[in-house]
Design a protein around this motif. Structure first.
Motif, PDB file in Angstrom:
ATOM      1  N   ILE A  51       0.866  -1.170   0.038  1.00 46.96           N
ATOM      2  CA  ILE A  51      -0.097  -0.112  -0.398  1.00 46.96           C
ATOM      3  C   ILE A  51       0.833   1.042   0.387  1.00 46.96           C
ATOM      4  O   ILE A  51       2.033   1.196   0.306  1.00 46.96           O
ATOM      5  CB  ILE A  51      -0.775  -0.267   0.925  1.00 46.96           C
ATOM      6  CG1 ILE A  51      -1.951   0.684   0.945  1.00 46.96           C
ATOM      7  CG2 ILE A  51      -0.218   0.433   2.466  1.00 46.96           C
ATOM      8  CD1 ILE A  51      -3.071   0.752   2.271  1.00 46.96           C
ATOM      9  N   GLY A  52       0.747   1.863  -0.668  1.00 47.48           N
ATOM     10  CA  GLY A  52       1.133   3.049  -1.091  1.00 47.48           C
ATOM     11  C   GLY A  52       0.877   4.096  -0.109  1.00 47.48           C
ATOM     12  O   GLY A  52       0.069   3.929   0.631  1.00 47.48           O
ATOM     13  N   SER A  53       1.969   5.671   0.086  1.00 53.92           N
ATOM     14  CA  SER A  53       1.562   6.812   0.351  1.00 53.92           C
ATOM     15  C   SER A  53      -0.345   7.652   0.746  1.00 53.92           C
ATOM     16  O   SER A  53      -0.713   7.926   1.164  1.00 53.92           O
ATOM     17  CB  SER A  53       2.451   7.917   0.226  1.00 53.92           C
ATOM     18  OG  SER A  53       3.271   7.545   0.517  1.00 53.92           O
ATOM     19  N   ASP A  54      -0.412   6.898  -0.768  1.00 52.85           N
ATOM     20  CA  ASP A  54      -1.451   7.655  -1.272  1.00 52.85           C
ATOM     21  C   ASP A  54      -2.870   6.491  -1.159  1.00 52.85           C
ATOM     22  O   ASP A  54      -3.811   7.110  -1.566  1.00 52.85           O
ATOM     23  CB  ASP A  54      -2.023   7.835  -2.926  1.00 52.85           C
ATOM     24  CG  ASP A  54      -0.871   7.067  -3.772  1.00 52.85           C
ATOM     25  OD1 ASP A  54      -1.750   7.109  -5.119  1.00 52.85           O
ATOM     26  OD2 ASP A  54      -1.004   5.494  -3.293  1.00 52.85           O
ATOM     27  N   GLY A  55      -2.404   5.710  -0.572  1.00 57.59           N
ATOM     28  CA  GLY A  55      -3.388   4.309  -0.499  1.00 57.59           C
ATOM     29  C   GLY A  55      -3.765   3.528  -1.317  1.00 57.59           C
ATOM     30  O   GLY A  55      -4.651   2.885  -1.150  1.00 57.59           O
ATOM     31  N   SER A  56      -3.109   3.780  -3.053  1.00 59.58           N
ATOM     32  CA  SER A  56      -2.797   2.775  -3.935  1.00 59.58           C
ATOM     33  C   SER A  56      -2.388   1.637  -3.458  1.00 59.58           C
ATOM     34  O   SER A  56      -2.022   1.195  -2.729  1.00 59.58           O
ATOM     35  CB  SER A  56      -2.630   3.291  -4.657  1.00 59.58           C
ATOM     36  OG  SER A  56      -0.833   3.459  -4.799  1.00 59.58           O
TER      37      SER A  56
END
Length: 124
Positions: A51-56
């Motif tokens: 999971i990335g910083s933008d929630g992706s």
């Protein structure tokens, strides 16, 4: 002291479900990208979900449609919901953290912090 502690592993029959948790402490959780990895006996560790910083999110092809990664920033906790488990999912599961802004990453080298792992065993 920075710590990642996994829990929720266990034994389940094929077709069953488990939810793994990873509790983070000693870090500003919202500033980290998180991922789940697994390792089979005699094999290299591989990325499962991230999971990335933008929630992706990003998933390994082998778990797409069956596993879901999520997080609760208020609880500093990462989750991995695993459904339709198969015997091939048996292994040690680890959570990992990487500081800074990032896309969801499934590469081991991108992560600097690791938990101790939790065992998942799926019987057919």
């Amino acid at each position: 002291q920075v710590r990642l502690v996994e829990s929720g592993g266990g034994s389940v029959q094929a077709g069953g479900s488990l939810r793994l948790s990873c509790a983070a402490s000693g870090l500003t959780y919202s500033r980290y990208c998180m991922g789940w990895f697994r390792q089979f006996p005699g094999k290299d560790r591989e990325g499962v979900a991230a999971i990335g910083s933008d929630g992706s999110t990003s998933y390994a092809d082998s778990v797409k449609g069956r596993f879901t990664i999520s997080q609760d920033n208020a609880k500093n906790t990462l989750y991995l919901q695993m459904n339709s488990l198969q015997s091939e999912d048996t292994g040690m599961y680890y959570c990992a953290a990487s500081s800074g802004w990032c896309d969801p990453m499934l590469l081991i080298d991108e992560y600097s912090l690791w938990g101790q792992g939790t065992q998942v065993t799926v019987s057919s």
